[in-house]
Scaffold this motif. Structure first.
Motif, PDB file in Angstrom:
ATOM      1  N   LYS A 152       0.821  -1.211   0.000  1.00 23.27           N
ATOM      2  CA  LYS A 152       0.000   0.000   0.000  1.00 23.27           C
ATOM      3  C   LYS A 152       0.861   1.271   0.000  1.00 23.27           C
ATOM      4  O   LYS A 152       0.548   2.241  -0.670  1.00 23.27           O
ATOM      5  CB  LYS A 152      -0.916  -0.006   1.217  1.00 23.27           C
ATOM      6  N   CYS A 153       1.941   1.250   0.783  1.00 24.47           N
ATOM      7  CA  CYS A 153       2.747   2.463   0.941  1.00 24.47           C
ATOM      8  C   CYS A 153       3.532   2.786  -0.329  1.00 24.47           C
ATOM      9  O   CYS A 153       3.711   3.954  -0.682  1.00 24.47           O
ATOM     10  CB  CYS A 153       3.692   2.308   2.130  1.00 24.47           C
ATOM     11  N   ARG A 154       4.021   1.773  -1.043  1.00 24.37           N
ATOM     12  CA  ARG A 154       4.778   2.038  -2.266  1.00 24.37           C
ATOM     13  C   ARG A 154       3.913   2.576  -3.387  1.00 24.37           C
ATOM     14  O   ARG A 154       4.379   3.338  -4.233  1.00 24.37           O
ATOM     15  CB  ARG A 154       5.478   0.748  -2.713  1.00 24.37           C
ATOM     16  N   ASN A 155       2.638   2.207  -3.393  1.00 22.13           N
ATOM     17  CA  ASN A 155       1.721   2.694  -4.427  1.00 22.13           C
ATOM     18  C   ASN A 155       1.153   4.068  -4.110  1.00 22.13           C
ATOM     19  O   ASN A 155       0.553   4.702  -4.973  1.00 22.13           O
ATOM     20  CB  ASN A 155       0.582   1.696  -4.627  1.00 22.13           C
ATOM     21  N   SER A 156       1.318   4.535  -2.867  1.00 23.08           N
ATOM     22  CA  SER A 156       0.797   5.852  -2.484  1.00 23.08           C
ATOM     23  C   SER A 156       1.808   6.932  -2.833  1.00 23.08           C
ATOM     24  O   SER A 156       3.006   6.681  -3.022  1.00 23.08           O
ATOM     25  CB  SER A 156       0.493   5.886  -0.984  1.00 23.08           C
ATOM     26  N   ASN A 157       1.315   8.175  -2.924  1.00 21.74           N
ATOM     27  CA  ASN A 157       2.160   9.332  -3.237  1.00 21.74           C
ATOM     28  C   ASN A 157       2.418  10.201  -2.016  1.00 21.74           C
ATOM     29  O   ASN A 157       2.764  11.376  -2.144  1.00 21.74           O
ATOM     30  CB  ASN A 157       1.504  10.178  -4.334  1.00 21.74           C
ATOM     31  N   ALA A 158       2.242   9.644  -0.819  1.00 20.72           N
ATOM     32  CA  ALA A 158       2.457  10.418   0.402  1.00 20.72           C
ATOM     33  C   ALA A 158       3.943  10.710   0.593  1.00 20.72           C
ATOM     34  O   ALA A 158       4.815   9.971   0.121  1.00 20.72           O
ATOM     35  CB  ALA A 158       1.922   9.654   1.619  1.00 20.72           C
ATOM     36  N   ALA A 159       4.218  11.804   1.283  1.00 23.06           N
ATOM     37  CA  ALA A 159       5.605  12.193   1.527  1.00 23.06           C
ATOM     38  C   ALA A 159       6.255  11.210   2.490  1.00 23.06           C
ATOM     39  O   ALA A 159       5.669  10.853   3.502  1.00 23.06           O
ATOM     40  CB  ALA A 159       5.670  13.614   2.105  1.00 23.06           C
ATOM     41  N   GLY A 160       7.470  10.780   2.140  1.00 22.34           N
ATOM     42  CA  GLY A 160       8.201   9.855   2.993  1.00 22.34           C
ATOM     43  C   GLY A 160       7.710   8.432   2.917  1.00 22.34           C
ATOM     44  O   GLY A 160       7.891   7.669   3.866  1.00 22.34           O
ATOM     45  N   HIS A 161       7.052   8.043   1.792  1.00 22.90           N
ATOM     46  CA  HIS A 161       6.539   6.691   1.692  1.00 22.90           C
ATOM     47  C   HIS A 161       7.690   5.701   1.493  1.00 22.90           C
ATOM     48  O   HIS A 161       8.821   6.072   1.168  1.00 22.90           O
ATOM     49  CB  HIS A 161       5.555   6.590   0.526  1.00 22.90           C
ATOM     50  N   CYS A 162       7.372   4.437   1.693  1.00 22.09           N
ATOM     51  CA  CYS A 162       8.391   3.395   1.582  1.00 22.09           C
ATOM     52  C   CYS A 162       8.818   3.247   0.127  1.00 22.09           C
ATOM     53  O   CYS A 162       7.983   3.230  -0.792  1.00 22.09           O
ATOM     54  CB  CYS A 162       7.847   2.059   2.094  1.00 22.09           C
ATOM     55  N   GLY A 163      10.115   3.137  -0.069  1.00 24.84           N
ATOM     56  CA  GLY A 163      10.663   2.975  -1.412  1.00 24.84           C
ATOM     57  C   GLY A 163      12.114   2.572  -1.330  1.00 24.84           C
ATOM     58  O   GLY A 163      12.906   3.220  -0.649  1.00 24.84           O
ATOM     59  N   GLY A 164      12.486   1.511  -2.041  1.00 27.59           N
ATOM     60  CA  GLY A 164      13.870   1.056  -1.987  1.00 27.59           C
ATOM     61  C   GLY A 164      14.208   0.521  -0.603  1.00 27.59           C
ATOM     62  O   GLY A 164      13.534  -0.352  -0.065  1.00 27.59           O
ATOM     63  N   THR A 165      15.271   1.069  -0.030  1.00 33.70           N
ATOM     64  CA  THR A 165      15.656   0.686   1.339  1.00 33.70           C
ATOM     65  C   THR A 165      15.056   1.610   2.383  1.00 33.70           C
ATOM     66  O   THR A 165      15.228   1.367   3.582  1.00 33.70           O
ATOM     67  CB  THR A 165      17.184   0.700   1.467  1.00 33.70           C
ATOM     68  N   HIS A 166      14.384   2.660   1.936  1.00 27.98           N
ATOM     69  CA  HIS A 166      13.774   3.598   2.889  1.00 27.98           C
ATOM     70  C   HIS A 166      12.439   3.056   3.371  1.00 27.98           C
ATOM     71  O   HIS A 166      11.648   2.505   2.587  1.00 27.98           O
ATOM     72  CB  HIS A 166      13.573   4.961   2.228  1.00 27.98           C
ATOM     73  N   ARG A 167      12.176   3.218   4.662  1.00 26.09           N
ATOM     74  CA  ARG A 167      10.916   2.797   5.259  1.00 26.09           C
ATOM     75  C   ARG A 167      10.331   3.959   6.051  1.00 26.09           C
ATOM     76  O   ARG A 167      11.068   4.703   6.724  1.00 26.09           O
ATOM     77  CB  ARG A 167      11.119   1.589   6.191  1.00 26.09           C
ATOM     78  N   CYS A 168       9.019   4.097   5.967  1.00 21.36           N
ATOM     79  CA  CYS A 168       8.335   5.135   6.734  1.00 21.36           C
ATOM     80  C   CYS A 168       8.246   4.707   8.198  1.00 21.36           C
ATOM     81  O   CYS A 168       8.761   3.666   8.600  1.00 21.36           O
ATOM     82  CB  CYS A 168       6.946   5.399   6.152  1.00 21.36           C
ATOM     83  N   ALA A 169       7.568   5.529   8.992  1.00 19.52           N
ATOM     84  CA  ALA A 169       7.487   5.245  10.429  1.00 19.52           C
ATOM     85  C   ALA A 169       6.735   3.949  10.694  1.00 19.52           C
ATOM     86  O   ALA A 169       7.171   3.114  11.509  1.00 19.52           O
ATOM     87  CB  ALA A 169       6.818   6.416  11.154  1.00 19.52           C
ATOM     88  N   ASP A 170       5.609   3.731   9.995  1.00 18.59           N
ATOM     89  CA  ASP A 170       4.843   2.503  10.211  1.00 18.59           C
ATOM     90  C   ASP A 170       5.607   1.280   9.723  1.00 18.59           C
ATOM     91  O   ASP A 170       5.586   0.210  10.368  1.00 18.59           O
ATOM     92  CB  ASP A 170       3.493   2.593   9.495  1.00 18.59           C
ATOM     93  N   GLY A 171       6.299   1.417   8.582  1.00 15.56           N
ATOM     94  CA  GLY A 171       7.085   0.294   8.086  1.00 15.56           C
ATOM     95  C   GLY A 171       8.220  -0.081   9.013  1.00 15.56           C
ATOM     96  O   GLY A 171       8.482  -1.268   9.249  1.00 15.56           O
TER      97      GLY A 171
END
Length: 262
Positions: free
Chosen positions: A154-173
């Motif tokens: 869900k997070c990779r498909n969203s356009n929210a700032a700081g979303h999960c991508g690559g090796t980066h993970r958001c707070a929930d991830g």
């Protein structure tokens, strides 16, 4: 004659003096001081001495020459008597009394208005999510891994700032990843504790059933413990008489109809 052992202390400051001594230092102009550092009221003319930083009376305010009264640097009666260098110093009154009063009256409201009277309220906390939208916390490592994978989709498909991508993970991830690691590390301990609890529960149930079976093995003992004749009769094995329903609970009951009459 023996010398006095008492030490001289600072003398109290007089509001005026008749001394004709004048300090050789240049005259002090009131315009070089700030309005709150001197007072031009006739009944309490004084200023803060630049040398000892204390309030000192000004003598001869209405005379031709104005000067500071002789004074000591310390507190009267407590500190040693040390004459201040600003004693008998001439004062140049180059400020009008009306002008000074106007500056003091203007400065009062300004000082009072420097602190805002507005109340600053703390920001209200965000309302909590309703119970129907709260996701249950994973209890096992498999559930945590499943929740982590669903969050990544869900997070990779969203356009929210700081979303999960690559090796980066958001707070929930990041939180779900840490939870998965903790549950995976504690899974063997949790399984061992569950097995121990199951064995203890089975052992307790076995001991309870054995104690119950031993207590109810003798029918007469059970009936006597209950304290009723009916239970003793029900627990005993007897052959029922013919043409009767039961001989344990009251008189014999015939099965065939009986005619009562003349």
């Amino acid at each position: 004659m023996p010398a006095s052992t008492l030490k001289s202390t600072a003398r109290p400051r007089k509001s005026r003096t008749r001394s004709r001594n004048i300090s050789p230092r240049p005259a002090l102009a009131l315009s070089s001081l700030k309005p709150h550092q001197y007072d031009l009221h006739p009944y309490c003319a004084s200023l803060i001495c630049p040398d000892c930083k204390t309030w000192v009376p000004i003598t001869g305010l209405n005379a031709k020459k104005q000067k500071l009264v002789p004074h000591d640097t310390g507190v009267a009666g407590k500190d040693p008597a040390v004459r201040c260098q600003g004693s008998n110093r001439l004062i140049s009154v180059d400020v009008l009394v009306k002008e000074w009063q106007g500056q003091m009256e203007t400065g009062g409201p300004e000082a009072n208005g420097r602190r805002s009277a507005r109340q600053h309220y703390k920001p209200l906390p965000a309302p909590a999510k309703p119970v129907t939208k709260m996701a249950p916390e994973p209890e096992t490592a498999d559930d945590a891994l499943t929740a982590y994978r669903e969050h990544l989709k869900k997070c990779r498909n969203s356009n929210a700032a700081g979303h999960c991508g690559g090796t980066h993970r958001c707070a929930d991830g990041t939180r779900l990843a840490k939870l998965y690691e903790q549950l995976k590390r504690a899974e063997p301990i949790r399984q061992r504790e569950a097995r121990v609890d199951a064995l203890l529960a089975r052992h307790r149930s076995t001991r309870a059933w054995a104690a119950h079976s031993e207590a109810t093995a003798n029918a007469k003992t059970t009936a006597k413990r209950s304290g009723t004749t009916v239970e003793e009769a029900n627990n005993s094995c007897r052959i029922r008489k013919a043409d009767t329903v039961s001989d344990y609970r009251g008189p014999q009951v015939p099965l065939k109809p009986i005619r009562i009459g003349a």
